[in-house]
Design an enzyme around this catalytic site. Structure first.
Site, PDB file in Angstrom:
ATOM      1  N   ARG A  98       0.772  -1.061   0.057  1.00 35.09           N
ATOM      2  CA  ARG A  98      -0.026   0.040   0.047  1.00 35.09           C
ATOM      3  C   ARG A  98       0.808   1.332   0.095  1.00 35.09           C
ATOM      4  NH1 ARG A  98      -3.773   0.166  -2.527  1.00 35.09           N
ATOM      5  NH2 ARG A  98      -2.613   1.831  -3.448  1.00 35.09           N
ATOM      6  N   LYS A 133       3.120  24.823  -3.500  1.00 35.41           N
ATOM      7  CA  LYS A 133       1.711  24.168  -2.814  1.00 35.41           C
ATOM      8  C   LYS A 133       1.953  22.645  -3.058  1.00 35.41           C
ATOM      9  CE  LYS A 133      -0.930  27.956  -4.260  1.00 35.41           C
ATOM     10  NZ  LYS A 133      -2.233  28.530  -5.329  1.00 35.41           N
ATOM     11  N   LYS A 165       5.681  39.273  -2.687  1.00 37.35           N
ATOM     12  CA  LYS A 165       4.418  39.000  -3.071  1.00 37.35           C
ATOM     13  C   LYS A 165       3.569  40.269  -2.293  1.00 37.35           C
ATOM     14  CE  LYS A 165       2.949  34.415  -2.799  1.00 37.35           C
ATOM     15  NZ  LYS A 165       2.816  34.111  -4.332  1.00 37.35           N
ATOM     16  N   GLU A 194       5.495  39.890  -7.726  1.00 36.70           N
ATOM     17  CA  GLU A 194       4.159  39.429  -8.044  1.00 36.70           C
ATOM     18  C   GLU A 194       3.116  40.852  -8.269  1.00 36.70           C
ATOM     19  OE1 GLU A 194       1.552  36.334  -5.896  1.00 36.70           O
ATOM     20  OE2 GLU A 194       0.897  38.227  -5.248  1.00 36.70           O
ATOM     21  N   ASP A 215      -0.275  38.129 -11.801  1.00 42.90           N
ATOM     22  CA  ASP A 215      -1.094  37.365 -10.812  1.00 42.90           C
ATOM     23  C   ASP A 215      -2.673  37.486 -11.160  1.00 42.90           C
ATOM     24  OD1 ASP A 215      -1.615  35.366  -8.986  1.00 42.90           O
ATOM     25  OD2 ASP A 215      -1.888  36.888  -7.581  1.00 42.90           O
TER      26      ASP A 215
END
Length: 280
Positions: A98, A133, A165, A194, A215
């Site tokens: 598994r 992510k 950012k 960004e 963005d």
């Protein structure tokens, strides 16, 4: 390339998580001396990634097991296709099944969607990038799977790329942030910012940003931004990038498309293991 010491520890931890104090079903039903042969095969069309991982996991349970990959990472798979074979302790094969398949299915799912996206773009110089992510502990594996599918990696973490950012800009003006980042950046490391508006594009260019991420812009606004940048910086687009939008996006004068969905919501590729021979 991805099998560093951190990954190896993660594999062992993943196996320990499943085993706990031991595989009670195998211990009750299968003699310790039993040996078996098994095959890992695809049940769907896709792209293979992580083919060496089951071998590493099986060897943690049986150091003498024989694991033989039949396909290389990046190979196209069709239903029923043999991926690898393994021979060794029957208990080890069943206990490691598994966890091995979980890794193989997940990474192959990433490689598959990445290949789908790159194929849709066709023969262009445009690169598909991943993001941060990722599942904690699996970043290097997931980013490896993106490469196996024909994509490229953005920064591996916060340490190897400068990305300014919107939350960083709560502490500084955009121009001030770019100037300070460029002043302290390691040699050859580009400063990326960004942006969400044309005003921010102009400010980033005037400050000397070497890479600009557009963005969550609509296509019309992206075209205007690309015209403003026009060779003065590399261009990345991100946010709300779907397969449906790719035909129009590939026509833009951009360098990169980054997509979080390559890793954060991927569908696992259907892969299975079957015992083919048992020796008591």
């Amino acid at each position: 390339m991805f099998l560093n010491s951190q990954v190896k520890k993660f594999l062992k931890h993943s196996l320990d998580e499943d085993l706990g104090s031991g595989d009670i079903t195998c211990e009750l039903l299968i003699p310790a001396s039993s040996r078996a042969k098994a095959e890992i095969y695809s049940k769907a069309r896709g792209v293979l990634a992580g083919v060496e991982l089951p071998g590493m996991l099986f060897r943690l349970l049986d150091e003498h097991c024989i694991y033989l990959p039949q396909k290389e990472d990046g190979a196209l798979l069709s239903p029923g296709q043999l991926i690898a074979s393994v021979e060794g302790s029957a208990r080890a094969i069943l206990s490691g099944e598994r966890t091995s398949l979980n890794f193989l299915q997940h990474l192959s799912g990433i490689a598959t969607i990445t290949r789908t996206i790159t194929d849709m773009l066709g023969n262009t110089s445009l690169s598909i990038l991943d993001t941060r992510k990722t599942i904690p502990g699996m970043r290097s594996l997931e980013k490896y799977a993106v490469r196996a599918g024909g994509g490229k990696n953005h920064r591996m973490g916060l340490y190897d790329g400068i990305m300014i950012k919107n939350n960083h800009l709560k502490f500084s003006s955009l121009a001030g942030a770019v100037t300070r980042a460029k002043r302290g950046a390691p040699p050859l490391m580009k400063v990326e910012v960004e942006v969400e508006t044309l005003e921010q594009v102009r400010e980033a260019l005037e400050a000397g940003a070497e890479m600009i991420m557009l963005d969550n812009m609509d296509t019309a606004l992206m075209k205007e931004a690309c015209a403003l940048i026009a060779g003065r910086a590399l261009i990345e687009i991100s946010g709300n990038i779907t397969e449906e939008r790719l035909p129009q996006l590939r026509e833009l004068a951009i360098d990169f498309i980054s997509m979080g969905r390559l890793t954060h919501s991927v569908k696992a590729l259907d892969i299975s293991l079957r015992i083919t021979e048992v020796t008591p």
